[in-house]
Motif scaffolding. Structure first.
Motif, PDB file in Angstrom:
ATOM      1  N   GLU A 114      -4.640  -8.007   2.502  1.00 40.03           N
ATOM      2  CA  GLU A 114      -3.632  -7.172   3.268  1.00 40.03           C
ATOM      3  C   GLU A 114      -3.095  -7.898   4.294  1.00 40.03           C
ATOM      4  O   GLU A 114      -3.777  -8.852   4.819  1.00 40.03           O
ATOM      5  CB  GLU A 114      -4.543  -6.012   3.982  1.00 40.03           C
ATOM      6  CG  GLU A 114      -4.944  -4.692   3.375  1.00 40.03           C
ATOM      7  CD  GLU A 114      -5.610  -3.734   4.142  1.00 40.03           C
ATOM      8  OE1 GLU A 114      -5.233  -3.600   5.432  1.00 40.03           O
ATOM      9  OE2 GLU A 114      -6.517  -2.958   3.818  1.00 40.03           O
ATOM     10  N   TRP A 172       0.777  -3.620   4.126  1.00 40.94           N
ATOM     11  CA  TRP A 172       0.171  -2.237   4.421  1.00 40.94           C
ATOM     12  C   TRP A 172       1.390  -1.273   4.306  1.00 40.94           C
ATOM     13  O   TRP A 172       2.650  -1.641   4.122  1.00 40.94           O
ATOM     14  CB  TRP A 172      -0.340  -2.071   5.932  1.00 40.94           C
ATOM     15  CG  TRP A 172      -1.343  -1.037   5.871  1.00 40.94           C
ATOM     16  CD1 TRP A 172      -1.493   0.096   6.570  1.00 40.94           C
ATOM     17  CD2 TRP A 172      -2.394  -0.546   4.816  1.00 40.94           C
ATOM     18  NE1 TRP A 172      -2.357   1.021   6.309  1.00 40.94           N
ATOM     19  CE2 TRP A 172      -3.041   0.320   5.160  1.00 40.94           C
ATOM     20  CE3 TRP A 172      -2.993  -1.427   3.734  1.00 40.94           C
ATOM     21  CZ2 TRP A 172      -4.125   0.985   4.591  1.00 40.94           C
ATOM     22  CZ3 TRP A 172      -4.118  -0.857   3.163  1.00 40.94           C
ATOM     23  CH2 TRP A 172      -4.760   0.149   3.564  1.00 40.94           C
ATOM     24  N   ASP A 205      -7.959  -9.925   4.555  1.00 42.06           N
ATOM     25  CA  ASP A 205      -6.917  -9.178   5.198  1.00 42.06           C
ATOM     26  C   ASP A 205      -6.587 -10.008   6.519  1.00 42.06           C
ATOM     27  O   ASP A 205      -7.734 -10.268   7.168  1.00 42.06           O
ATOM     28  CB  ASP A 205      -7.516  -8.007   5.701  1.00 42.06           C
ATOM     29  CG  ASP A 205      -7.832  -6.903   4.452  1.00 42.06           C
ATOM     30  OD1 ASP A 205      -7.636  -7.430   3.372  1.00 42.06           O
ATOM     31  OD2 ASP A 205      -8.313  -5.875   4.690  1.00 42.06           O
ATOM     32  N   GLN A 246       0.877  -1.138  -0.107  1.00 40.82           N
ATOM     33  CA  GLN A 246       0.104   0.089  -0.153  1.00 40.82           C
ATOM     34  C   GLN A 246       0.939   1.177  -0.190  1.00 40.82           C
ATOM     35  O   GLN A 246       1.965   1.446   0.722  1.00 40.82           O
ATOM     36  CB  GLN A 246      -0.849  -0.297   1.175  1.00 40.82           C
ATOM     37  CG  GLN A 246      -1.973   1.307   1.261  1.00 40.82           C
ATOM     38  CD  GLN A 246      -3.036   1.085   0.351  1.00 40.82           C
ATOM     39  OE1 GLN A 246      -3.161  -0.077  -0.198  1.00 40.82           O
ATOM     40  NE2 GLN A 246      -3.789   2.002   0.331  1.00 40.82           N
TER      41      GLN A 246
END
Length: 416
Positions: free
Chosen positions: A336, A373, A298, A86
């Motif tokens: 994630e 992340w 996630d 991310q």
């Protein structure tokens, strides 16, 4: 697991407190990004072909590049998983140099996937004026997505949409009991804030339609709305809507973007957190095959310094996804994950090369991509070169099934 964002005006820093066999052929050095090989090729028994691919996709009118991305992601999962992060072009640990991603600083290669977010793009304070900070973040996000595509990377976008009452938060804990009870229901068709939600989707659609390369070709993006819905830290969480209400909102979102706004460069991802342990749990809020391209999860909690037992739990959950994706001919992904290291939280020995790699590969699972992340000033999910676990990350990134950009095949062309 609950997450927190810290916003600074100097940069976008998403600060998140989350949301078996191993390989022995790792190397310690990764070459710089190199031209990619041909797209992956399927085995003879695979039901997915270049001719029938759209029959398994949400959008039968998807662009050629979006269709190729679906096909190639599905084929990639048979041999490799793409590694992403991310905000990789903006989130740097300890205010590091900003000329390249932290992943590239450590490995020599950019990530194979870039994660972005609509959080600032759809903010109420974005007035679309050049001197507006939120509009500047919109332009930066668009620029980063274009740059990633130009490199051959995969793009995915989440959406931390602020609640429809005051538009100040996406966290349920910041809302009153009445707001929590009514916010999600209010955006459904016929709800008091349905038109408000449609205007937000209009903005989302406008951005997707601006994502074009130098030749005017629309850039494909994996869109991940209303994520981690099985928890209740976000206002769209399980405590604040029924399964049918969640499905209705997801289905409306897809239909409005695809059919009303004519956006055809999206793959749609469904991604709960890690609460489920059976396929029926996982599918309890599933909007249907006609609305989902990517089956995601996630998972921070199972990998939060729980050793092999945690890796086994996470792998068992990914096995559920992988099996469903094989049956449904969809894409499976770890949408994630990460273990955040700070000055007060030390790295876990072999976290990347043993525990995470086993999570993503044990039991013959087929995962197309995974995403860490973002790094920030005071913590990292991906180590920088001087970190004590940098070698562990490099080992992870060079294992047989790992793919950074330098080993990612061409994702936007069908195999010849």
């Amino acid at each position: 697991m609950k997450k927190y964002y810290t916003l600074t005006i100097l940069s976008i820093l998403f600060l998140v407190f989350a949301c078996s066999g191993s390989d022995s052929d790792a190397t310690t050095d990764i070459p710089n990004d190199t031209p990619k090989g041909d797209p992956p090729v399927a085995g003879d028994t695979d039901p997915l072909t270049t001719q029938n691919v759209k029959t398994y996709m949400v959008d039968p009118n998807a662009t050629a590049e979006t269709t190729a991305l679906f096909y190639n992601l599905k084929k990639l999962s048979k041999t490799k998983f793409a590694i992403g992060q991310q905000d990789a072009f903006n989130g740097f640990y300890n205010n590091g140099a900003t000329d390249q991603s932290d992943i590239k600083k450590t490995t020599g290669s950019d990530p194979a996937l870039l994660g972005s977010d609509f959080i600032f793009i759809t903010d109420k304070n974005n007035n679309e004026q050049a001197n507006n900070w939120f509009y500047q973040q919109e332009q930066k996000t668009i620029s980063d997505i274009k740059a990633a595509y130009e490199k051959g990377m995969i793009n995915t976008m989440s959406w931390h949409l602020r609640e429809p009452n005051k538009e100040e938060t996406f966290y349920a804990d910041d809302m009153t009991a009445e707001q929590k009870a009514t916010a999600f229901k209010s955006i459904l068709p016929g709800g008091a804030n349905h038109e408000w939600y449609k205007k937000k989707l209009d903005k989302v659609a406008a951005v997707f339609l601006k994502l074009k390369d130098v030749n005017g070709v629309l850039i494909p993006v994996i869109f991940r709305p209303f994520h981690e819905f099985d928890g209740s830290w976000f206002w769209w969480g399980a405590n604040f809507c029924t399964a049918d209400e969640y499905k209705t909102a997801y289905q409306f979102t897809v239909t409005y973007l695809k059919d009303t706004k004519g956006v055809h460069n999206i793959l749609y991802a469904f991604s709960p957190d890690n609460s489920y342990t059976t396929s029926s749990n996982y599918l309890s809020r599933y909007p249907g095959d006609a609305y989902v391209d990517v089956l995601g999860m996630d998972n921070y909690g199972d990998l939060n310094n729980q050793g092999q037992a945690g890796a086994d739990k996470a792998n068992a959950k990914l096995k559920i996804l992988s099996d469903l994706a094989i049956t449904k001919v969809k894409i499976a992904a770890m949408t994630e994950t990460g273990y955040r290291v700070t000055t007060s939280v030390s790295p876990v020995t072999d976290w990347f090369s043993t525990y995470l790699y086993n999570t993503l590969t044990a039991n013959s699972i087929q995962i197309s991509y995974m995403m860490f992340w973002n790094n920030s000033q005071d913590g990292y999910y991906v180590p920088t070169p001087s970190a004590t676990n940098a070698a562990d990350f490099k080992t992870f990134a060079t294992k047989t099934k790992s793919a950074l950009l330098n080993t990612l095949p061409k994702m936007y062309e069908m195999p010849k």
